[in-house]
Scaffold this active site. Sequence first.
Site, PDB file in Angstrom:
ATOM      1  N   SER A   1       0.834  -1.210   0.000  1.00 42.25           N
ATOM      2  CA  SER A   1       0.000   0.000   0.000  1.00 42.25           C
ATOM      3  C   SER A   1       0.863   1.251   0.000  1.00 42.25           C
ATOM      4  O   SER A   1       0.586   2.227  -0.708  1.00 42.25           O
ATOM      5  CB  SER A   1      -0.929   0.013   1.210  1.00 42.25           C
TER       6      SER A   1
ATOM      7  N   SER B   1      -3.072 -11.272  -2.144  1.00 41.28           N
ATOM      8  CA  SER B   1      -3.281 -12.248  -3.217  1.00 41.28           C
ATOM      9  C   SER B   1      -2.263 -13.394  -3.177  1.00 41.28           C
ATOM     10  O   SER B   1      -1.377 -13.463  -4.018  1.00 41.28           O
ATOM     11  CB  SER B   1      -3.277 -11.551  -4.583  1.00 41.28           C
TER      12      SER B   1
END
Lengths: 613, 293
Positions: free
Chosen positions: A454, A521
């Site tokens: 992020s 993921s």
Amino acid sequence: MDTSMNIVIVGHVDHGKSTIIGRLLADTNSLPEGKLAAVREQCQRNSKPFEYAFLLDALKDEQAQGITIDSARCFFKTDTRSYLIMDAPGHIEFLKNMVTGAARAEAALLVIDGSEGVKENSRRHGYLLSMLGVRQLVVLVNKMDLIKYSQNAFRRIVKEYQQFLKKVDLSVKYFIPVSGFCGDNVVHASEKTPWYNGPSVLDALDSFVTELPKNDQPLRLPVQDVYKFTLNEDKRRIIAGSIDAGELEKGDTLVFYPSGKHSKIQSIEGYNQADKNRVRAGYATGVTLSEQIYVTRGEIGAKQGELPPLVGTKLKVNLFWLGRRPLEFERRYLFRLGTAKVGMRLESIDRVVDASSLENLTRQRVEKHQVAEVTIQLERAVACDLHEDMPETGRFVIVDDYEITGGGIVKAVLPYSSTISWEEGKVTYHDRCRQLGQQGLVIWLTGLSGAGKSTIAIEVEKELLRQNRYVYRLDGDNLRHGLNSDLGFSETDRNENIRRIGEVAALFSDAGAIVLVACISPYQSMRQFAREQAKEFLEVYVKADVATCAGRDPKGLYQKAIKGEILNFTGITAPYEEPDRPDIVIDTSELTVEQGVQLLLEKIRKTEWRSLQ
Amino acid sequence: MDHLEKLESRSIHIFREAYANFKQLGMLWSIGKDSTVLLWLAKKAFFGHVPFPLIHIDTSYKMKEMITYRDKLALDWKLDMIYGQNKVVLEKHATYPDGYGTRIQCCKQLKTEALKHTLDGTWPRYRLNHTTRHYEVEINPQPFTGVIVGVRADEEGSRSKERYFSPRDQNSDWTIAEQPPEFWNQYKTDFAPNTHVRIHPLLDWTEVNIWQYIEREDISVVSLYFDQGEGKRYRSLGCAPCTSPIDSQAKTVQEIVAELQMGKLAKVAERAGRAQDSEDGGGLEDLRREGYM
């Protein structure tokens, strides 16, 4: 004689440029027979001491005043190649002539008088070389004979000038101590500078590299004209222009910007030349199209499937002003880029710099010989590129009262507000890309919690936005509050989570956006699924091992997972499949955030520049 | 891309910029090798066409072969050919070959003045009628705003200072100290009323380049450039009384290239056989300031 090179010689007035060239011509035996004798004789007749500079300063005006008024060209040849040397004037009044010489050069010699040191125009010319895109530079410290061939004096000048050049982003290949008057280190190595082991001026010239045509870049064909000559019943309708970059081939679909019209190349035309299927950068050419679309001078032809040029009416630019009258608000100018010519006004002055002292100045207008960062508003949209991507279609001139009074480079195209003409029929992905001036791209950051996905995505997003790119960030954590709020952390739910994010990212990319996805993921198969949905996909492995991430633990999640308060925590109680073949790895245990961001930005840029097909 | 291809592409680009920007465009054509290459490049730029008139300043002292060659080429290639001359001076026989004044004064009258008034349309222009195959006085001649000229920077000092697009004021004068900047491929194509711009597509070509190109493209040039068996040929063509041939046995283009590159001409100025140059201390500067090509 296949190789040739244009060289410009610049520097402050009276620092001895013409003398050095005169010496270079004389000592390499490049002068026409009798020329040296004729000039010597003329000097004798007029009771003037002979100077090598007179060989070049052929105009009477110049010999009278002893300064070079214009950029004279002379031709000269070594065993390596032939040269066209442009002698640019050093007097500030003739800066536009220096620009003329330098804008055509592939490499430059900059002369500094060793006895006077770095002067105003030594710096100004350095700045202009950088702006004009001359990337190969050799600095000659001249008149060494006047300072007793002092190594210390030479070193001082080298140091001072290097510091200046660093600020204008220009590097020097060699500094050479010379005397044009005595011939030291011009053609032959001098015995008087035993402390200098570098090349002579002649050797330095031969060390320059010829610029190669840019065939591997996207096609840029500024349209010069559309010809329909009817004599001898010629039926051809030919789009004519010189290829600035890339190459075109029979059968390619050309898209013209800003109009967006497109058609296939039917034939490549020429006169007294063999039939051609392909033309490359650097050539003047002409093509006929399979459909008779209305294209005009000023548009830029690009190839479908390659990165299109940007289109806009508002540009952020760096420019250099030469006009006797300053660049002012409230006055209309003509803006010319490639073959386009449109009216323009100055919208804002962001910064004015003295090109010599690099000091910031007032912002009410841009005076003669100043450099400025400004925003300009055009009356009609033009197609262009950022100068850093493609110099040929990223530079322009400004015309005031019939005269070229400024030149500059495009730094950014600001959000597009004018209307674009659409073709009949449905709006396609390519239409959207054309309007946005970019292509859809999913940048998928995978890695453990706390690896820095992020953080990097946020910084990259900011920078892309600053570059006026259409960009959106999807954060795995944030999406779990809305779109994926019904999902947990079982393998099935995790897969559904990624499926949804993958689909959403793909939709954004189809809309032409650059999408930054930051989510753990963990499964290779789902990342592969996301890749297959997207228009263009970059798998970014943000790498840091569990220990490192647990050490950072920004949200305290690792601690909770270790205590067993969170189940199925990736890296602790759930697997993470490392990417087999990520497009890029950013190892955050080694790199700072800034380094990681730069690395990714570079990769994005390369991906965008790679042709789609 | 070799050097000749680079030169060719730049010249073509300049031709097309000229054609796109100047409505009243013409090209000076002197029949010599440079003019002939210039014409060839025009055909390259415009895909076999020459979409503007050719202007020849006829001093009446040109060699006979030159005029024959001009008219044959004009008819064969359907060229829009115009000529102009200084009738007044010729009728008064006030020329250097008639024993009047200096060479420079003669050049000024027969070339510079004739050129100026032919370009601005104040003296009669004679235009080739392809049906009658004769020259006829042009009705209502308009001034040319763009004039393409085949000068090269390596010819002599003042030409080495030229721009690709070089403005001339109302009197056709060239102000050397006030030349416009040329950035990259942006030229002086905007111009004030009553001025004109000289356009120089061959500026970067050298004499050797011209011959190499003639050889590569197999362009035919007037026979005066070759030795016809007497051991003499012309290296540069001008008016018969002021131009002398050089000693040379070059009979083909190839032999000329070799002679210029390695042979005895490698270090002799091209215009050495042009007598007016040596009369003007600053090369051709005085003549060129006032409008000479």
